[in-house]
Motif scaffolding. Structure first.
Motif, PDB file in Angstrom:
ATOM      1  N   LYS A  68       0.873  -1.172   0.000  1.00  0.00           N
ATOM      2  CA  LYS A  68       0.000   0.000   0.000  1.00  0.00           C
ATOM      3  C   LYS A  68       0.909   1.220   0.000  1.00  0.00           C
ATOM      4  CE  LYS A  68      -3.133   0.041   3.149  1.00  0.00           C
ATOM      5  NZ  LYS A  68      -3.804   0.256   4.451  1.00  0.00           N
ATOM      6  N   ILE A  69       0.816   2.026  -1.059  1.00  0.00           N
ATOM      7  CA  ILE A  69       1.727   3.156  -1.195  1.00  0.00           C
ATOM      8  C   ILE A  69       1.068   4.505  -0.910  1.00  0.00           C
ATOM      9  CG2 ILE A  69       3.344   1.964  -2.706  1.00  0.00           C
ATOM     10  CD1 ILE A  69       2.015   3.304  -5.104  1.00  0.00           C
ATOM     11  N   PHE A  70      -0.249   4.523  -0.775  1.00  0.00           N
ATOM     12  CA  PHE A  70      -0.935   5.766  -0.414  1.00  0.00           C
ATOM     13  C   PHE A  70      -2.294   5.423   0.172  1.00  0.00           C
ATOM     14  CE2 PHE A  70      -3.282   9.720  -0.960  1.00  0.00           C
ATOM     15  CZ  PHE A  70      -2.327  10.663  -0.575  1.00  0.00           C
ATOM     16  N   ASN A  71      -2.668   6.190   1.211  1.00  0.00           N
ATOM     17  CA  ASN A  71      -3.956   5.994   1.859  1.00  0.00           C
ATOM     18  C   ASN A  71      -4.592   7.361   2.060  1.00  0.00           C
ATOM     19  OD1 ASN A  71      -5.717   5.975   4.347  1.00  0.00           O
ATOM     20  ND2 ASN A  71      -5.424   3.786   4.048  1.00  0.00           N
ATOM     21  N   ASN A  72      -5.753   7.573   1.438  1.00  0.00           N
ATOM     22  CA  ASN A  72      -6.439   8.871   1.523  1.00  0.00           C
ATOM     23  C   ASN A  72      -6.802   9.251   2.953  1.00  0.00           C
ATOM     24  OD1 ASN A  72      -6.431   9.807  -1.130  1.00  0.00           O
ATOM     25  ND2 ASN A  72      -8.296   8.712  -1.661  1.00  0.00           N
ATOM     26  N   GLN A  73      -7.257   8.290   3.766  1.00  0.00           N
ATOM     27  CA  GLN A  73      -7.651   8.607   5.143  1.00  0.00           C
ATOM     28  C   GLN A  73      -6.457   9.061   5.971  1.00  0.00           C
ATOM     29  OE1 GLN A  73      -9.765   5.165   6.572  1.00  0.00           O
ATOM     30  NE2 GLN A  73     -11.739   5.985   5.891  1.00  0.00           N
ATOM     31  N   GLU A  74      -5.324   8.388   5.814  1.00  0.00           N
ATOM     32  CA  GLU A  74      -4.114   8.793   6.530  1.00  0.00           C
ATOM     33  C   GLU A  74      -3.672  10.182   6.086  1.00  0.00           C
ATOM     34  OE1 GLU A  74      -1.381   5.649   5.664  1.00  0.00           O
ATOM     35  OE2 GLU A  74      -2.449   4.217   6.937  1.00  0.00           O
ATOM     36  N   PHE A  75      -3.754  10.436   4.777  1.00  0.00           N
ATOM     37  CA  PHE A  75      -3.380  11.741   4.246  1.00  0.00           C
ATOM     38  C   PHE A  75      -4.320  12.820   4.775  1.00  0.00           C
ATOM     39  CE2 PHE A  75      -3.389  15.005   0.862  1.00  0.00           C
ATOM     40  CZ  PHE A  75      -2.049  15.367   0.911  1.00  0.00           C
ATOM     41  N   ALA A  76      -5.622  12.513   4.833  1.00  0.00           N
ATOM     42  CA  ALA A  76      -6.605  13.470   5.342  1.00  0.00           C
ATOM     43  C   ALA A  76      -6.328  13.827   6.808  1.00  0.00           C
ATOM     44  CB  ALA A  76      -8.019  12.905   5.196  1.00  0.00           C
ATOM     45  N   ALA A  77      -5.988  12.820   7.605  1.00  0.00           N
ATOM     46  CA  ALA A  77      -5.692  13.069   9.021  1.00  0.00           C
ATOM     47  C   ALA A  77      -4.443  13.940   9.165  1.00  0.00           C
ATOM     48  CB  ALA A  77      -5.504  11.741   9.758  1.00  0.00           C
ATOM     49  N   LEU A  78      -3.438  13.650   8.374  1.00  0.00           N
ATOM     50  CA  LEU A  78      -2.214  14.443   8.411  1.00  0.00           C
ATOM     51  C   LEU A  78      -2.483  15.870   7.942  1.00  0.00           C
ATOM     52  CD1 LEU A  78       0.825  14.458   8.941  1.00  0.00           C
ATOM     53  CD2 LEU A  78       1.159  13.606   6.613  1.00  0.00           C
ATOM     54  N   LEU A  79      -3.275  16.007   6.899  1.00  0.00           N
ATOM     55  CA  LEU A  79      -3.639  17.317   6.376  1.00  0.00           C
ATOM     56  C   LEU A  79      -4.391  18.130   7.432  1.00  0.00           C
ATOM     57  CD1 LEU A  79      -3.860  19.397   4.118  1.00  0.00           C
ATOM     58  CD2 LEU A  79      -5.770  18.080   3.170  1.00  0.00           C
ATOM     59  N   ALA A  80      -5.325  17.498   8.124  1.00  0.00           N
ATOM     60  CA  ALA A  80      -6.094  18.191   9.171  1.00  0.00           C
ATOM     61  C   ALA A  80      -5.171  18.707  10.276  1.00  0.00           C
ATOM     62  CB  ALA A  80      -7.152  17.257   9.747  1.00  0.00           C
ATOM     63  N   ARG A  81      -4.182  17.904  10.660  1.00  0.00           N
ATOM     64  CA  ARG A  81      -3.222  18.345  11.688  1.00  0.00           C
ATOM     65  C   ARG A  81      -2.387  19.516  11.192  1.00  0.00           C
ATOM     66  NH1 ARG A  81      -2.364  12.818  12.280  1.00  0.00           N
ATOM     67  NH2 ARG A  81      -0.271  12.951  11.392  1.00  0.00           N
ATOM     68  N   LYS A  82      -1.948  19.431   9.940  1.00  0.00           N
ATOM     69  CA  LYS A  82      -1.075  20.464   9.389  1.00  0.00           C
ATOM     70  C   LYS A  82      -1.796  21.787   9.161  1.00  0.00           C
ATOM     71  CE  LYS A  82       2.658  18.019   9.349  1.00  0.00           C
ATOM     72  NZ  LYS A  82       3.782  18.345  10.220  1.00  0.00           N
TER      73      LYS A  82
END
Length: 151
Positions: A68-82
């Protein structure tokens, strides 16, 4: 497709790629599957964050295996923090939307070749959907640093 500028190492490597790699998207996740008889090598910042690895880590995908090279949910959580940390921190996430992949030959800390561009055959994948998402968030946040548009 022939290329008069292709060197012998690249030609030889291409002969070992075989069926190559399959990229597929399922339920908000992007996977890379090695269809070749030789390994492929992937540098995915999203994957590296997931496993707590160094951001520059390169993963070897053996024949018949997938990652698995990309996960939208993980990216969304990181984006929300940033978003809470400011526009510059959000902008830094653009690197999370680029995946580098080489065929047959690896690169990085464990290899003689230090960069993907020093391998004979490689591709760089830009996840346009995630980049558009970032662009929308950055636009809503206000002005970007000069020369830093994600489009």
């Amino acid at each position: 497709m022939s290329n008069v500028h292709r060197d012998a190492t690249t030609t030889q490597t291409r002969q070992h790629i075989g069926r190559g790699v399959r990229l597929y998207y399922v339920g908000g996740e992007v996977f890379a599957e090695c269809l070749s008889e030789n390994s492929v090598f992937v540098q995915s910042p999203n994957c590296n964050v997931r496993y707590g690895w160094h951001p520059a880590t390169v993963c070897k995908i053996p024949p018949g295996c997938h990652l698995k090279i990309f996960n939208n949910q993980e990216f969304a959580a990181l984006l929300a923090r940033k978003v809470n940390e400011g526009i510059k921190e959000v902008y830094k996430l653009t690197h999370m939307c680029t995946i580098r992949l080489s065929f047959v030959k690896g690169w990085g800390a464990e290899y003689r070749r230090q960069t993907v561009t020093s391998t004979p055959c490689w591709v760089e994948i830009h996840l346009v959907g995630a980049l558009k998402w970032l662009d929308t968030v950055l636009t809503e946040m206000g002005s970007l640093p000069p020369g830093s548009s994600t489009t």
